[in-house]
Design an enzyme around this catalytic site. Structure first.
Site, PDB file in Angstrom:
ATOM      1  N   ASP A 332       0.859  -1.184   0.000  1.00  0.00           N
ATOM      2  CA  ASP A 332       0.000   0.000   0.000  1.00  0.00           C
ATOM      3  C   ASP A 332       0.890   1.227   0.000  1.00  0.00           C
ATOM      4  O   ASP A 332       2.057   1.136   0.362  1.00  0.00           O
ATOM      5  CB  ASP A 332      -0.810   0.059   1.301  1.00  0.00           C
ATOM      6  CG  ASP A 332      -1.981  -0.877   1.292  1.00  0.00           C
ATOM      7  OD1 ASP A 332      -2.389  -1.265   0.198  1.00  0.00           O
ATOM      8  OD2 ASP A 332      -2.470  -1.211   2.385  1.00  0.00           O
ATOM      9  N   ASP A 648      -5.137  -3.410   4.862  1.00  0.00           N
ATOM     10  CA  ASP A 648      -5.702  -2.936   6.119  1.00  0.00           C
ATOM     11  C   ASP A 648      -7.218  -3.086   6.202  1.00  0.00           C
ATOM     12  O   ASP A 648      -7.774  -3.174   7.273  1.00  0.00           O
ATOM     13  CB  ASP A 648      -5.300  -1.474   6.391  1.00  0.00           C
ATOM     14  CG  ASP A 648      -5.532  -0.576   5.174  1.00  0.00           C
ATOM     15  OD1 ASP A 648      -6.274  -0.999   4.261  1.00  0.00           O
ATOM     16  OD2 ASP A 648      -4.974   0.525   5.131  1.00  0.00           O
ATOM     17  N   ASP A 748      29.380 -29.181  23.186  1.00  0.00           N
ATOM     18  CA  ASP A 748      28.935 -28.482  21.977  1.00  0.00           C
ATOM     19  C   ASP A 748      27.666 -27.660  22.169  1.00  0.00           C
ATOM     20  O   ASP A 748      27.374 -26.770  21.382  1.00  0.00           O
ATOM     21  CB  ASP A 748      28.641 -29.503  20.855  1.00  0.00           C
ATOM     22  CG  ASP A 748      29.844 -29.663  19.950  1.00  0.00           C
ATOM     23  OD1 ASP A 748      30.896 -29.076  20.282  1.00  0.00           O
ATOM     24  OD2 ASP A 748      29.726 -30.361  18.928  1.00  0.00           O
TER      25      ASP A 748
HETATM   26  P1  ADP Z   1      -4.492   4.004  -0.285  1.00  0.00           P
HETATM   27  O1  ADP Z   1      -4.613   2.801  -1.137  1.00  0.00           O
HETATM   28  O2  ADP Z   1      -3.412   4.916  -0.746  1.00  0.00           O
HETATM   29  O3  ADP Z   1      -4.411   3.663   1.173  1.00  0.00           O
HETATM   30  P2  ADP Z   1      -7.190   4.694   0.311  1.00  0.00           P
HETATM   31  O4  ADP Z   1      -7.797   3.371   0.017  1.00  0.00           O
HETATM   32  O5  ADP Z   1      -7.031   5.096   1.727  1.00  0.00           O
HETATM   33  O6  ADP Z   1      -5.812   4.859  -0.483  1.00  0.00           O
HETATM   34  O7  ADP Z   1      -8.059   5.809  -0.400  1.00  0.00           O
HETATM   35  C1  ADP Z   1      -8.383   5.726  -1.747  1.00  0.00           C
HETATM   36  C2  ADP Z   1      -9.128   6.952  -2.133  1.00  0.00           C
HETATM   37  O8  ADP Z   1     -10.360   7.022  -1.444  1.00  0.00           O
HETATM   38  C3  ADP Z   1      -8.399   8.227  -1.768  1.00  0.00           C
HETATM   39  O9  ADP Z   1      -7.559   8.649  -2.808  1.00  0.00           O
HETATM   40  C4  ADP Z   1      -9.508   9.224  -1.532  1.00  0.00           C
HETATM   41  O10 ADP Z   1      -9.858   9.863  -2.737  1.00  0.00           O
HETATM   42  C5  ADP Z   1     -10.668   8.358  -1.084  1.00  0.00           C
HETATM   43  N1  ADP Z   1     -10.834   8.410   0.378  1.00  0.00           N
HETATM   44  C6  ADP Z   1      -9.980   7.977   1.306  1.00  0.00           C
HETATM   45  N2  ADP Z   1     -10.446   8.178   2.545  1.00  0.00           N
HETATM   46  C7  ADP Z   1     -11.655   8.771   2.405  1.00  0.00           C
HETATM   47  C8  ADP Z   1     -12.653   9.232   3.312  1.00  0.00           C
HETATM   48  N3  ADP Z   1     -12.535   9.118   4.629  1.00  0.00           N
HETATM   49  N4  ADP Z   1     -13.777   9.801   2.802  1.00  0.00           N
HETATM   50  C9  ADP Z   1     -13.921   9.902   1.477  1.00  0.00           C
HETATM   51  N5  ADP Z   1     -13.037   9.497   0.587  1.00  0.00           N
HETATM   52  C10 ADP Z   1     -11.911   8.937   1.002  1.00  0.00           C
HETATM   53 MG    MG Z   2      -5.791   2.308   2.298  1.00  0.00          MG
END
Ligand code: ADP
Ligand code: MG
Length: 923
Positions: A332, A648, A748
């Protein structure tokens, strides 16, 4: 508290108010004092493990192995054929050895047990009206707690409020299809079917909920059946299997050699049968690598303990060896490669770019436009962004002390809260003015989150959306400009995307903000309660972007460099946008500018064979859904790679299970991910993966060092007997059976253990990963053990034997196998072997590095072992009782000097050889 005698079903049926009364709690939760009292009354919320391992059985096992049985029998035979002392001594040695093996296994078990305690589960509970994170073991009946997708549920609880909650109850019911849970009571068919009850031991796979604990610990349904079904799963790791095979093979060879010796002793030397038997058994025992398995187990366990200190918790010992073989890491980005310390530093609107000053989660900055502080009242669009940021948000920041606030939730959302604070908003007041009525929670497939709020002044409800830009643009048809919504044009979209790309190219990550009036138009339901993702997340009005910086972790550069030197490839797999992903990957040195970026959409269209070809090269996966990770892992494995993969979320579980090493994030990871993983990072840090791989390689290499050490002494143990046999007994036995056992099971032991504590040899991460097919006992070790170390030791010990004889007038005096000179000569042979082993202990510490470079005294355990060895041999020489048993005698000071000189040339010659090898490698 009066303990309720109502059943779960009865409690679940009560009207909510009455239910609260029964449990003496309310929606604000218990207060701390009440919770403490209850905890005392009902006990901790844990499932007690029944002790299924029988310690006694485990102990006895060490005395019934093939080798132990051989020793019992030979001791018995010795006792009954007039060699009583020898018999007793053999038994004593067997006993000591068995106890030692047991101790090793016990220590290993303790090490792995203590790891389990390092994996706590947390619950977000409301106490005194505030949400706080507690260890799930402290949960008590009456506690109000929240459930989010990915949480494991730690009590039998009644649902009070829920959004799209789905629970996987397979641990209880065996049924793997997730079931819906809602606040309304309905009995359902069969057990665990109450719709408003969730059970301990199950996991939430979707949605969010608030629940009230009814039963905890052993009182839960899970606790009741857990007692019945607890069993320890015992899987045989590849290494254990190989060791078993190795032990069997060597034992077979040993028995064959023993047979030859037995026959030769009878026919060549005309020994009586019983004496020949004991003699042959001595040889067999010398060759069987009896302590191998427990030593290896302990060594793996120690490796696991060392890894845990480097923030990598491994669940099974076998993962240690797999780690050492890892060739590809699918990682990630957010939080693993980067710090996950999000700071919003820009807010972009089609007509303005605002900058936000101040760093991290500390509220010490403000929003500026052209370096002038901004007042929200003058900037309606910005005000909307800030409001969405604050309200479309499930995270809380608790400023315990101003420098390091505690975040309950995600860093991305925390950054949005801080944005609101920096704009001067009072969060509590805002939440009261815009109460939330509905939530469509974030998931990593949609990559957005929506909340619905009622607005002040009877202005109706409003829908707030934040998430990934591409997805939001696809469902937006309006744009907010000068405080008014107007249809969005192709030119707008080009402009928005250009801005987004400009930020992404700098490694910044942007999030789109949009809203929709709840005005009953275009497919919206009449009631907010009927809002679903499908009917709500459409026809949005796009407002702008929040732009976040998430700097790479400082340790990452080193870790990436190590991986490259060690021929381990890193494949970034992220939900973030392609450009942001690439920019970060290039910045931290994982990939070059030429890297191919494959998006989730492209991946979905790719055939397996295309994907397999693609993952051979430099590649990044961006905007992928967690489910797609599974395919990426599989494609790599198809190419013969040993894959470690991080994850995660709930949907990462399949990939984590499929990977050779599934790695869950300890801090931000869900319970589901932790459960599916083989290893958990307590600091979520990529560098810890690399440290664990290094440790895995070290454990394996130390095992080889250990093997080399214990095998090499077999040669000098055997050669004297060969001499004796081939001279048809003319040369009396230079080493008696008891002396062979002394070396093998006595002197040993500790230095060998010391080798397992050896630190990583410099350059261990400069080698390619070892092949899965590689054998622990490879040709190089066999050659070194028998052809080199072993030969030298045999030569020296034989010389020692003849030298003593020579000093006393060889051949006339010493041809008899009795008398003072003979005892002196065998003592010297034994001592010479021991001192050769001292040199071997030092020489085995490194493969090619000079021991002087890693520090001659840097491994205390080796020197402790050497000290023990010398004391033991001195005791055998000077304690009268032992003298008789072991056929030893005191030796002259001159002889001691000679002995202490033995290791010096041995170490120096080996150093020379290592220098030559190093020189060859360098070329
Ligand atoms: P990564 O794979 O880098 O961990 P995430 O899965 O955390 O990325 O997030 C993917 C995308 O989802 C982010 O680029 C963002 O645009 C969107 N995102 C992440 N967290 C939130 C949130 N709490 N609310 C809304 N959109 C989110
Ligand atoms: Mg993530």
């Amino acid at each position: 508290m009066t303990k309720s005698k109502l059943t779960t079903d009865q409690l679940a049926k009560q009207p909510v108010e009455q239910f609260y009364q029964t449990l003496q709690t309310d929606q604000n939760g218990l207060n701390d004092d009440a919770a403490e009292l209850r905890l005392k009354a009902v006990g901790p919320n844990t499932i007690q493990q029944t002790q299924s391992r029988s310690q006694f059985k485990a102990f006895i096992k060490n005395f019934t192995s093939l080798m132990a049985l051989l020793l019992w029998v030979s001791g018995l035979i010795a006792m009954f054929t007039g060699m009583l002392e020898l018999g007793i001594a053999i038994w004593a040695v067997n006993l000591i050895n068995g106890c030692f093996s047991y101790w090793q296994e016990h220590a290993a078990q303790k090490a792995t047990d203590s790891l389990k305690k390092m994996l706590p589960t947390y619950t977000h509970v409301r106490r005194n009206g505030v949400t706080k994170q507690i260890d799930a073991t402290e949960l008590v009946p009456g506690d109000v707690f929240t459930i989010q997708a990915g949480n494991s549920i730690s009590a039998d609880a009644r649902i009070i409020a829920a959004t799209a909650l789905q629970v996987d109850e397979s641990a209880l019911t065996g049924e793997s299809v997730a079931v819906d849970k809602v606040p309304a009571y309905q009995k359902g068919a069969g057990k665990f079917a109450e719709q408003n009850v969730v059970y301990a031991g199950t996991v939430a796979v979707n949605g969010t909920a608030t629940a009230v604990a009814m039963q905890t610990g052993m009182q839960t349904e899970f606790g009741q059946i857990a007692t019945l079904t607890q069993h320890q799963k015992n899987t045989v790791s590849p290494l254990t299997a190989e060791l078993n095979r190795l032990t069997r093979q060597i034992s077979l060879i040993a028995i064959m050699i023993g047979l030859i010796f037995f026959v030769a002793a009878i026919f060549f030397v005309h020994y009586p049968v019983a004496k020949s038997f004991v003699f042959a058994l001595g040889m067999i025992v010398a060759f069987i690598p009896e302590g191998l398995l427990p030593t290896v187990t302990l060594s793996l366990a120690q490796g696991v303990t060392r890894m845990s200190k480097k923030h990598a918790l491994v669940k099974e010992l076998s993962s240690v060896e797999t780690l050492g073989e890892t060739t590809v890491i699918c990682s990630d980005k957010t939080g693993t490669l980067t710090q996950n310390q999000m700071t919003i530093n820009h807010v972009w609107l089609p007509d303005h770019e605002y900058t936000v000053s101040g760093e991290g989660y500390v509220n010490n900055g403000q929003i500026q436009l052209d370096q002038q502080p901004v007042h929200l009242a003058d900037h309606p669009a910005l005000a909307t962004i800030v409001r969405v940021a604050a309200l479309d948000n499930d995270t809380e920041i608790q400023a315990e002390n101003s420098t390091k606030p505690k975040i309950i939730g995600t860093p991305t959302e925390a950054a949005h809260l801080v944005l609101a604070q920096k704009s001067g908003l009072d969060l509590n007041q805002l939440r009261q003015r815009y109460p939330r009525v509905q939530e469509l929670p974030f998931d990593s497939d949609r990559k957005r989150m929506t909340t619905i709020h009622t607005q002040p002044n009877n202005a109706g409800a409003i829908i707030y959306v934040k998430g990934a830009l591409d997805g939001i643009l696809a469902i937006s048809d309006q744009l907010l400009e000068n405080g008014h919504a107007r249809p969005i044009t192709a030119a707008d979209i080009t402009k928005i995307n250009a801005a987004n790309q400009r930020y992404a190219a700098q490694g910044l990550r942007s999030m789109a903000i949009a809203y929709r009036n709840f005005d009953g138009s275009q497919g919206l339901p009449a009631d907010t309660a009927d809002c679903t993702i499908q009917n709500t997340e459409q026809h949005l009005t796009f407002v702008g972007l929040t732009v976040m910086a998430d700097p790479p972790r400082p340790e990452i550069y080193d870790a990436v460099d190590k991986c490259h030197r060690a021929n381990i490839r890193i494949i970034m797999v992220t939900g973030d946008s392609p450009l942001t992903a690439k920019s970060i990957a290039v910045k931290i040195g994982i990939d070059s500018e030429q890297v191919r970026v494959i998006t989730g959409d492209e991946l979905a269209k790719m055939s397996d064979s295309k994907l397999q070809a693609a993952v051979k090269g430099e590649v990044i996966f961006a905007r992928v859904a967690p489910e797609q990770k599974y395919r990426i892992v599989k494609a790599n494995q198809h190419n013969g790679e040993i894959v470690a993969s991080t994850g995660d979320g709930v949907n990462d579980a399949p990939a984590l299970k499929q990977a050779d090493i599934g790695i869950a994030m300890g801090v931000t990871g869900t319970d589901v991910a932790k459960d599916a993983a083989d290893m958990i990072l307590t600091d979520d840090n990529f560098a810890s993966i690399v440290a664990a791989i290094e440790e895995g390689r070290t454990v394996y290499s130390n095992l080889q060092k250990f093997l080399l050490y214990i095998l090499n002494s077999n040669v000098p143990e055997a050669i004297p007997s060969v001499l004796f046999l081939f001279s048809r007994g003319l040369i009396p036995l230079p080493l008696t059976v008891m002396q062979i056992l002394t070396v093998d099971l006595g002197t040993d032991m500790l230095p060998a253990l010391g080798l397992e504590a050896e630190k990583s040899e410099p350059g261990i991460m400069d080698q390619p990963p070892r092949a899965r097919t590689a054998h622990l006992l490879n040709k190089s070790i066999i050659w070194k053990a028998f052809g080199w170390y072993g030969m030298v030791a045999s030569l020296l010990s034989t010389v020692a034997y003849f030298f003593v004889n020579y000093l006393h007038g060889w051949p006339h005096v010493a041809l008899a196998a009795t008398g003072n000179v003979y005892v002196m000569a065998t003592t010297m042979t034994l001592a010479a072997i021991v001192f050769c082993q001292i040199a071997a202990a030092i020489n085995c510490r490194t493969q090619v590095t000079s021991v002087f470079k890693i520090g001659l005294f840097s491994n205390h355990r080796i020197w402790f072992g050497i000290g023990f060895e010398i004391i033991l041999i001195a005791l055998l020489m000077y304690v009268p009782v032992l003298q008789g048993l072991f056929n030893t005698t005191g030796i002259a000071g001159r002889d001691w000097t000679l002995l202490f000189c033995i290791p010096i040339p041995l170490v120096l010659i080996e150093e020379l050889r290592k220098a030559v090898v190093r020189h060859q490698i360098a070329k």
